[in-house]
Design a protein around this motif. Structure first.
Motif, mmCIF file in Angstrom:
data_model
loop_
_atom_site.group_PDB
_atom_site.id
_atom_site.type_symbol
_atom_site.label_atom_id
_atom_site.label_comp_id
_atom_site.label_asym_id
_atom_site.label_seq_id
_atom_site.Cartn_x
_atom_site.Cartn_y
_atom_site.Cartn_z
ATOM 1 N N ASP A 1 1.111 -0.972 0.324
ATOM 2 C CA ASP A 1 0.042 0.703 0.206
ATOM 3 C C ASP A 1 0.888 1.149 0.252
ATOM 4 O O ASP A 1 1.725 1.354 0.146
ATOM 5 C CB ASP A 1 -0.628 0.241 1.873
ATOM 6 N N PHE A 2 0.573 2.476 0.264
ATOM 7 C CA PHE A 2 0.488 3.311 0.008
ATOM 8 C C PHE A 2 2.093 4.314 0.736
ATOM 9 O O PHE A 2 2.864 4.115 1.422
ATOM 10 C CB PHE A 2 0.117 4.771 -0.956
ATOM 11 N N ARG A 3 1.037 3.564 1.832
ATOM 12 C CA ARG A 3 1.152 3.868 3.437
ATOM 13 C C ARG A 3 2.993 3.228 3.660
ATOM 14 O O ARG A 3 3.903 3.854 3.568
ATOM 15 C CB ARG A 3 0.849 4.079 4.541
ATOM 16 N N SER A 4 2.934 1.857 3.381
ATOM 17 C CA SER A 4 4.650 0.919 3.115
ATOM 18 C C SER A 4 4.961 1.856 2.388
ATOM 19 O O SER A 4 6.569 1.811 2.695
ATOM 20 C CB SER A 4 3.757 -0.102 2.798
ATOM 21 N N ALA A 5 4.936 2.260 1.551
ATOM 22 C CA ALA A 5 5.265 2.458 0.485
ATOM 23 C C ALA A 5 6.292 3.919 0.884
ATOM 24 O O ALA A 5 7.741 4.557 1.224
ATOM 25 C CB ALA A 5 5.040 3.023 -1.079
ATOM 26 N N LEU A 6 5.682 4.932 1.499
ATOM 27 C CA LEU A 6 6.224 6.195 2.164
ATOM 28 C C LEU A 6 7.188 5.825 3.384
ATOM 29 O O LEU A 6 7.960 6.458 2.940
ATOM 30 C CB LEU A 6 4.598 7.231 2.553
ATOM 31 N N VAL A 7 6.986 5.341 3.532
ATOM 32 C CA VAL A 7 7.790 4.873 5.176
ATOM 33 C C VAL A 7 8.944 3.996 4.504
ATOM 34 O O VAL A 7 9.987 4.627 5.271
ATOM 35 C CB VAL A 7 6.404 4.231 6.325
ATOM 36 N N GLN A 8 8.555 3.476 3.992
ATOM 37 C CA GLN A 8 9.711 2.774 3.079
ATOM 38 C C GLN A 8 11.002 3.487 2.751
ATOM 39 O O GLN A 8 12.003 3.995 2.864
ATOM 40 C CB GLN A 8 9.953 1.933 2.709
ATOM 41 N N GLY A 9 10.310 4.362 1.567
ATOM 42 C CA GLY A 9 11.021 5.257 0.917
ATOM 43 C C GLY A 9 11.955 6.371 1.591
ATOM 44 O O GLY A 9 12.708 6.512 0.953
ATOM 45 N N LYS A 10 11.158 7.288 2.607
ATOM 46 C CA LYS A 10 11.831 7.954 3.855
ATOM 47 C C LYS A 10 13.277 7.468 4.129
ATOM 48 O O LYS A 10 14.086 8.496 4.536
ATOM 49 C CB LYS A 10 10.369 8.813 4.410
ATOM 50 N N ILE A 11 13.040 6.472 4.720
ATOM 51 C CA ILE A 11 13.785 5.633 5.379
ATOM 52 C C ILE A 11 15.331 5.423 4.332
ATOM 53 O O ILE A 11 16.734 6.380 4.567
ATOM 54 C CB ILE A 11 13.479 4.281 5.486
ATOM 55 N N GLU B 1 -5.302 4.167 -7.013
ATOM 56 C CA GLU B 1 -5.559 5.617 -7.019
ATOM 57 C C GLU B 1 -4.873 6.463 -6.442
ATOM 58 O O GLU B 1 -4.135 7.746 -6.302
ATOM 59 C CB GLU B 1 -7.377 5.727 -6.815
ATOM 60 N N GLU B 2 -4.570 6.035 -5.162
ATOM 61 C CA GLU B 2 -3.250 7.014 -3.728
ATOM 62 C C GLU B 2 -2.236 7.364 -4.316
ATOM 63 O O GLU B 2 -2.032 8.569 -4.021
ATOM 64 C CB GLU B 2 -3.715 6.379 -2.867
ATOM 65 N N PHE B 3 -1.535 6.014 -5.211
ATOM 66 C CA PHE B 3 0.011 6.628 -5.725
ATOM 67 C C PHE B 3 -0.423 7.057 -7.039
ATOM 68 O O PHE B 3 0.366 8.025 -7.355
ATOM 69 C CB PHE B 3 0.532 4.743 -6.132
ATOM 70 N N LYS B 4 -1.661 7.270 -7.449
ATOM 71 C CA LYS B 4 -1.194 8.047 -8.718
ATOM 72 C C LYS B 4 -1.863 9.508 -8.333
ATOM 73 O O LYS B 4 -1.525 10.078 -8.363
ATOM 74 C CB LYS B 4 -2.819 7.119 -9.498
ATOM 75 N N ASN B 5 -2.770 9.873 -7.727
ATOM 76 C CA ASN B 5 -2.686 10.823 -6.677
ATOM 77 C C ASN B 5 -1.268 11.816 -6.299
ATOM 78 O O ASN B 5 -1.736 12.596 -5.798
ATOM 79 C CB ASN B 5 -3.824 11.134 -6.508
ATOM 80 N N LYS B 6 -0.724 10.681 -5.107
ATOM 81 C CA LYS B 6 -0.315 11.579 -5.054
ATOM 82 C C LYS B 6 1.314 11.665 -5.251
ATOM 83 O O LYS B 6 2.490 11.553 -4.503
ATOM 84 C CB LYS B 6 0.250 11.292 -3.205
ATOM 85 N N LYS B 7 1.541 11.090 -6.492
ATOM 86 C CA LYS B 7 3.078 10.577 -6.897
ATOM 87 C C LYS B 7 4.179 11.898 -7.045
ATOM 88 O O LYS B 7 4.643 11.634 -6.540
ATOM 89 C CB LYS B 7 3.185 9.407 -8.621
ATOM 90 N N SER B 8 3.427 13.116 -7.454
ATOM 91 C CA SER B 8 4.093 13.571 -7.990
ATOM 92 C C SER B 8 4.850 14.796 -6.501
ATOM 93 O O SER B 8 5.837 14.702 -6.297
ATOM 94 C CB SER B 8 3.362 15.028 -8.776
ATOM 95 N N GLU B 9 4.087 14.375 -5.630
ATOM 96 C CA GLU B 9 4.438 14.854 -4.050
ATOM 97 C C GLU B 9 5.471 13.694 -3.675
ATOM 98 O O GLU B 9 6.444 14.568 -2.974
ATOM 99 C CB GLU B 9 2.917 15.970 -3.375
ATOM 100 N N PHE B 10 5.030 12.895 -3.460
ATOM 101 C CA PHE B 10 5.460 11.912 -3.098
ATOM 102 C C PHE B 10 7.133 11.863 -3.737
ATOM 103 O O PHE B 10 8.302 11.682 -3.408
ATOM 104 C CB PHE B 10 5.097 10.583 -2.962
ATOM 105 N N ASN B 11 7.550 11.762 -5.001
ATOM 106 C CA ASN B 11 8.839 12.275 -5.196
ATOM 107 C C ASN B 11 9.565 13.326 -5.312
ATOM 108 O O ASN B 11 10.418 13.327 -4.727
ATOM 109 C CB ASN B 11 8.142 11.898 -6.770
ATOM 110 N N ALA B 12 8.773 14.658 -4.742
ATOM 111 C CA ALA B 12 9.124 15.636 -4.502
ATOM 112 C C ALA B 12 9.754 15.636 -3.338
ATOM 113 O O ALA B 12 10.710 16.120 -2.753
ATOM 114 C CB ALA B 12 8.331 16.861 -4.898
ATOM 115 N N GLU B 13 9.192 14.804 -2.379
ATOM 116 C CA GLU B 13 9.398 15.007 -0.907
ATOM 117 C C GLU B 13 10.653 13.839 -0.343
ATOM 118 O O GLU B 13 11.849 14.408 -0.129
ATOM 119 C CB GLU B 13 8.492 14.591 0.231
#
Length: 608
Positions: A228-238, A274-286
């Motif tokens: 899911d998106f949360r898992s991707a965000l948490v691990q991506g930041k690590i 859908e969540e990945f699609k909507n948040k990808k740009s800000e996710f990449n930037a962060e």
């Protein structure tokens, strides 16, 4: 040339042995695939086999040699790289003659590929200088698929020396495997799956190939398999805080997949995408901001251009329309097709006996078990020889498996050194304990089945590759474990590589006559069954479980509502198909509404 000009799908890791040399079979056609590098014993056998086959000198790396695990993996990956590069050199020298691998390379490509369009343009020309010029141009454009590797992060046993003393952390299973990949010559991606491993993630910092070079280029990349998106965000930041870039997030359906299953808290694949699609740009930037800051702190080069993050998905895809919808509607960079390739001898290692069982299998032959010693749900196949062997051993009063490789040894209930719960040693001790507890007959049988359901995956998931290639078996253990996803029930046959690729791209249809709901409905039904089982086994006296199931049910309801709105976007499907999908969603909503938490064992006043 960008790889997006090639294929839009990849072949994910398939067990330990089913895709262990898949790049040797398909990379020359531009198809990317993933090798498991968990079993270095199997890898060494496959290295010897391919050295003999290719005329390469083979020097054995013994289990007692220093750093043998990492060295075996490096040597094998280097060999695979050499073989694929040799294949590509040969391919570029071939004439454009019907039926050969050069022509096959272009014919396999999707119609959307610019290279495929250029090939069709060339093929339509008469024998002219212009045609010869285009042929030379096409030869320069061909490139191999990626030789990626998979590490199950949580399988990270601490190893010991000859005297039984623990070795330093870098010799653990996961770290040694990672080092083996990091030191190899291939430029590709390591896929981390099955959870978070802090010492493995920290270890990645020690290898410069995972950081940008002076040109901002990554020689080796990291892919995270996430649910899911949360898992991707948490691990991506690590990783980003360490200066390590995640080049791809590979989203996998929690239940509609092969191998181990990692269910979400009722979050369905459609809403997740859908969540990945909507948040990808800000996710990449962060992540990029964090990564660049880490590079500055370390005093190393950073990216010249903002690197891309690919978002791909796998698990249960079965038709070209589904494949296209995922790519177009969710703006994905690719899809993964795993289990169907088990029916393609050109691509994977399934022995003839097991292949015959898969070809004739019924829907009920695919099921979710707890055969894995990891204690994680595991997609299993009832007709496998490993399942037959497990039952035979129980009937003979000798449940459990001999344990030689010990990759999954993690239980220390009865022993000082961890053992595997599928081992004969553990099961004998556990059954003895159950007998001494004087349990009621029905409860004893239930607990006995739970213990003896565990089976040896280390041997079973690699045996098929050895049998198919005529390689001597480890300890004469010939029973085959195979773990297809439930989606394989809709494919019946043995197919060529060209046929399966053509099915993916909609040129032909390989589905059998069994009614197959949309992939999102199939996953929803799997989650509905999972929820029902949780209602029967979780306890109302456990507030945490009650809260989890309440959230689970809400997420399923929200998912159904999302799909009801999404069906209008299925423009390639017929009106009848969409109407049937709506009926299935309505039926699921009604069933779910009637599945109240009041059904939970021990309930008194649990709300619905």
């Amino acid at each position: 040339m960008n790889k997006s000009e090639l294929h839009t799908f990849h072949i994910p890791v398939l067990g330990l042995g089913y895709s262990i040399d898949t790049p040797v079979k398909v990379a020359r056609f531009g198809i990317s695939s993933v090798i498991s590098i968990m079993d270095d014993h199997l890898i060494e056998k496959m290295r010897e086999y391919h050295c003999r086959k290719e005329g390469e000198v083979y020097h054995h790396i013994g289990a007692g040699d220093p750093d043998h695990r990492a060295r075996r993996i490096t040597a094998y990956l280097d060999l695979v790289h050499v073989i694929v590069q040799r294949q590509m050199k040969h391919l570029r020298q071939l004439p454009f003659t019907a039926g050969n691998d050069l022509v096959k390379y272009f014919q396999l490509l999707p119609a959307s590929s610019p290279i495929k369009k250029l090939y069709c343009e060339m093929d339509a020309l008469d024998e002219t200088p212009e045609k010869l010029a285009l042929q030379q141009q096409l030869r320069l454009k061909i490139m191999p698929g990626s030789i990626d590797v998979n590490i199950m992060s949580k399988i990270d046993r601490t190893n010991v020396d000859g005297q039984g003393n623990p070795l330093p952390a870098e010799f653990s299973d996961a770290l040694a495997a990672f080092r083996g990949y990091a030191k190899s010559t291939i430029n590709s991606s390591v896929v981390f799956s099955a959870g978070y491993n802090p010492r493995l993630y920290n270890y990645a910092e020690q290898f410069p190939d995972f950081f940008p070079d002076e040109n901002g280029f990554l020689k080796k990349k990291i892919t995270l398999k996430v649910s899911d998106f949360r898992s991707a965000l948490v691990q991506g930041k690590i990783f980003a805080k360490k200066g390590l870039w995640i080049s791809e997030f590979r989203i996998e359906s929690g239940l509609n997949c092969g191998g181990h299953a990692f269910p979400t808290d009722g979050l369905l694949l459609g809403p997740i995408l859908e969540e990945f699609k909507n948040k990808k740009s800000e996710f990449n930037a962060e992540l990029l901001t964090m990564c660049q800051a880490a590079h500055a702190e370390k005093g190393i080069p950073s990216f010249k251009m903002p690197p891309e993050i690919k978002i791909t998905v796998q698990g249960g895809i079965g038709t070209a329309n589904e494949n296209d919808f995922l790519l177009e509607h969710y703006v994905l960079d690719g899809t993964g097709w795993g289990s169907p390739f088990l029916l393609v001898p050109e691509a994977t290692n399934v022995d003839e006996a097991t292949l015959g069982q898969l070809v004739t299998a019924k829907k009920e032959d695919y099921y979710v078990s707890y055969a894995s010693p990891l204690g994680i749900a595991f997609n299993n196949f009832r007709k496998s020889s490993a399942e037959q062997q497990r039952h035979d051993r129980i009937e003979k009063g000798r449940p459990g498996s001999p344990c030689y490789k010990k990759f999954l040894s993690s239980d220390s209930e009865f022993t000082q050194n961890p053992v595997c719960t599928a081992s004969r040693e553990y099961q004998n001790l556990k059954i003895k304990q159950l007998k001494e507890a004087n349990l009621p007959a029905d409860l004893f049988e239930q607990e006995f089945d739970r213990v003896t359901e565990k089976d040896c995956l280390c041997e079973g998931l690699g045996a098929s590759a050895l049998i198919k290639d005529g390689i001597p078996l480890s300890h004469q253990l010939s029973a085959v474990t195979i773990c297809p996803g439930p989606n394989l029930a809709y494919f019946s046959g043995k197919f060529s590589l060209s046929e399966m690729v053509s099915h993916i791209y909609g040129r032909i249809n390989l589905l059998n006559s069994l009614y197959r709901p949309n992939m999102f409905i199939n996953e929803l039904n799997l989650y509905m069954d999972y929820f029902k089982k949780r209602l029967e086994t979780d306890s109302a006296s456990n507030p945490k479980q009650v809260k989890q199931l309440q959230a689970f049910k809400k997420n399923l309801m929200d998912g159904i509502e999302y799909y009801n709105e999404m069906v209008s976007y299925l423009r390639k499907e017929s009106n009848q198909y969409i109407a049937m999908m709506k009926e299935e969603l309505e039926k699921a909503a009604q069933i779910l509404a009637n599945q109240n938490l009041s059904l939970m064992p021990g309930n008194v006043t649990v709300p619905a």
